[in-house]
Design an enzyme around this catalytic site. Structure first.
Site, PDB file in Angstrom:
ATOM      1  CB  SER A  35      -0.882   0.044   1.249  1.00 28.63           C
ATOM      2  OG  SER A  35      -1.726  -1.053   1.285  1.00 28.63           O
ATOM      3  CG  HIS A  66      -3.008  -2.057  -3.153  1.00 28.09           C
ATOM      4  ND1 HIS A  66      -1.915  -2.815  -2.877  1.00 28.09           N
ATOM      5  CD2 HIS A  66      -3.454  -1.605  -1.974  1.00 28.09           C
ATOM      6  CE1 HIS A  66      -1.707  -2.825  -1.578  1.00 28.09           C
ATOM      7  NE2 HIS A  66      -2.618  -2.095  -1.000  1.00 28.09           N
ATOM      8  CG  HIS A  88      -4.977  -6.520   0.649  1.00 25.39           C
ATOM      9  ND1 HIS A  88      -4.836  -5.672  -0.419  1.00 25.39           N
ATOM     10  CD2 HIS A  88      -3.940  -6.268   1.479  1.00 25.39           C
ATOM     11  CE1 HIS A  88      -3.754  -4.934  -0.247  1.00 25.39           C
ATOM     12  NE2 HIS A  88      -3.183  -5.272   0.895  1.00 25.39           N
ATOM     13  CE1 TYR A  90      -8.599  -4.454   1.694  1.00 29.31           C
ATOM     14  CE2 TYR A  90      -6.856  -5.204   3.169  1.00 29.31           C
ATOM     15  CZ  TYR A  90      -7.306  -4.368   2.164  1.00 29.31           C
ATOM     16  OH  TYR A  90      -6.446  -3.444   1.626  1.00 29.31           O
ATOM     17  CD  GLU A  91      -8.291  -6.102  -2.644  1.00 28.76           C
ATOM     18  OE1 GLU A  91      -8.606  -5.708  -3.768  1.00 28.76           O
ATOM     19  OE2 GLU A  91      -7.131  -6.412  -2.331  1.00 28.76           O
ATOM     20  CB  ALA A 118       1.530   0.258   4.492  1.00 27.33           C
ATOM     21  CG  MET A 219      -5.074  -5.316   7.292  1.00 28.13           C
ATOM     22  SD  MET A 219      -6.375  -4.208   6.746  1.00 28.13           S
ATOM     23  CE  MET A 219      -6.563  -3.163   8.210  1.00 28.13           C
ATOM     24  CB  SER A 220      -0.742  -7.820   2.942  1.00 29.41           C
ATOM     25  OG  SER A 220       0.380  -7.056   3.328  1.00 29.41           O
ATOM     26  CG  ASN A 243      -0.725   3.598  11.150  1.00 32.78           C
ATOM     27  OD1 ASN A 243      -0.505   3.000  10.085  1.00 32.78           O
ATOM     28  ND2 ASN A 243      -1.393   3.046  12.139  1.00 32.78           N
ATOM     29  CG  HIS A 255      -6.539   3.424   2.754  1.00 34.81           C
ATOM     30  ND1 HIS A 255      -5.628   2.386   2.862  1.00 34.81           N
ATOM     31  CD2 HIS A 255      -6.704   3.616   1.415  1.00 34.81           C
ATOM     32  CE1 HIS A 255      -5.273   1.976   1.649  1.00 34.81           C
ATOM     33  NE2 HIS A 255      -5.911   2.700   0.759  1.00 34.81           N
TER      34      HIS A 255
HETATM   35  N1  HPA Z   1      -3.406  -1.584  11.222  1.00 39.10           N
HETATM   36  C1  HPA Z   1      -3.523  -2.567  10.316  1.00 39.10           C
HETATM   37  N2  HPA Z   1      -2.982  -2.507   9.116  1.00 39.10           N
HETATM   38  C2  HPA Z   1      -2.280  -1.417   8.808  1.00 39.10           C
HETATM   39  C3  HPA Z   1      -2.119  -0.353   9.695  1.00 39.10           C
HETATM   40  C4  HPA Z   1      -2.722  -0.441  10.981  1.00 39.10           C
HETATM   41  O1  HPA Z   1      -2.618   0.458  11.819  1.00 39.10           O
HETATM   42  N3  HPA Z   1      -1.369   0.585   9.085  1.00 39.10           N
HETATM   43  C5  HPA Z   1      -1.069   0.093   7.857  1.00 39.10           C
HETATM   44  N4  HPA Z   1      -1.623  -1.122   7.681  1.00 39.10           N
END
Ligand code: HPA
Length: 293
Positions: A35, A66, A88, A90-91, A118, A219-220, A243, A255
């Site tokens: 990401s 993406h 992903h 989640y998609e 990320a 998430m990947s 973050n 996001h």
């Molecule tokens: N949580 C989950 N997935 C993420 C985050 C997060 O804070 N930042 C980037 N991908």
């Protein structure tokens, strides 16, 4: 769409044949861009580009940040195959579909996979913009059954019970640390925990994830690493900390923040990846495979 599907070998072979017809040379190194990190692909020389949607069987990426393209070209003199964007869980794709491109890489002869993502920083020492070399992972969806290797095992792909204690290749991690030091980059090493998403973590979940020993959350990556290891690839995974998550002073991640951080992280990750590639043997036929059995 289902959580699991059984994808016949012929489907992977069709995608590999499609790419083989078009590739100028067969890559031995694969690269996955996460990401906000799509800009990394601009460094690829002599690039040929195909949208996922054109390649049989590839999952079309649906999330902002993406683009979902395959790029073939050269980076630091190595022929590489780049996934610019990934699908992903989640998609709504099955765990087998999100790892489909990794097996296609395996068929094309890719022996080494460099993944980026990320991630949210759980370790209190981490700052946005830092990089974490993944030392190990906790695959929560996989532990709960969503493992891409669930289902009949074909020995041609790999063993029934693959061993993951050295999934994140120690020699590649050492190289990445060396490059980070040489370039003065803020580089940590730690444990990546995967959640299915797409909702971000609650403060209680952040507390839990810290407690179980995770340094960064995303998430990947984990399903791809499992499939790559199953296929005998050496793996290097780099998390860009977009973050930070503090359960006591909770600031909700967004996001946009993840994509924004990519602007700082992409050049840092590129420096690391370039440095690692520069330190690998270039000769055609040189052994990039695992140094151990
Ligand atoms: N949580 C989950 N997935 C993420 C985050 C997060 O804070 N930042 C980037 N991908």
């Amino acid at each position: 769409m289902h959580v699991h599907e059984v994808i016949p070998r012929s489907e992977y072979e069709a995608a590999a044949a499609w790419l083989r017809e078009r590739l100028p040379s067969l890559p031995r190194i694969g690269l996955v861009l996460g990401s906000g990190l799509a800009a990394l692909a601009e460094a690829v020389e002599e690039a040929m580009v195909w949208p996922f949607a054109e390649i049989p069987g590839f999952p079309a990426a649906t999330v902002e940040g993406h683009p979902g393209r395959v790029i073939a070209g050269r980076l630091e003199g190595h022929p590489v195959l780049v996934l610019q964007g990934r699908a992903h869980f989640y998609e709504g794709y099955s765990v087998q579909r999100i790892t489909f491109p990794i097996r296609v890489m395996q068929l094309l002869g890719v022996r080494m996979l460099i993944l980026t993502n990320a991630a949210g920083g759980l370790n209190p020492a981490f700052r946005p913009g830092d990089v974490m070399i993944v030392r190990d992972h906790i695959g929560l969806p996989g532990m709960a059954g969503m493992n891409p290797l669930r289902g009949p095992n074909e020995a041609d792909w790999g063993p029934r019970f693959p061993e993951l204690s050295r999934a994140y290749d120690p020699a590649l991690r050492a190289l990445a640390r060396e490059v980070g030091e040489a370039e003065g980059l803020p580089v940590h090493e730690g444990v990546y925990v995967m959640l299915a998403g797409p909702s971000f973590e609650t403060p209680a979940e952040v507390r839990f994830l810290r407690m179980i020993g995770a340094d960064a959350v995303g998430m990947s990556t984990v399903p791809e690493v499992i499939v790559a290891c199953h296929g005998g690839m050496r793996v290097l995974a780099l998390s860009g900390i977009s973050n930070v998550l503090n359960p006591e002073v909770f600031e909700p991640p967004t996001h946009e923040e993840v994509l924004q951080a990519g602007r700082v992280l992409a050049p840092r990750l590129l420096t690391l990846i370039r440095g690692v590639l520069r330190r690998l043997p270039h000769e055609a036929g040189s052994d990039l495979s695992k140094p151990h059995a």
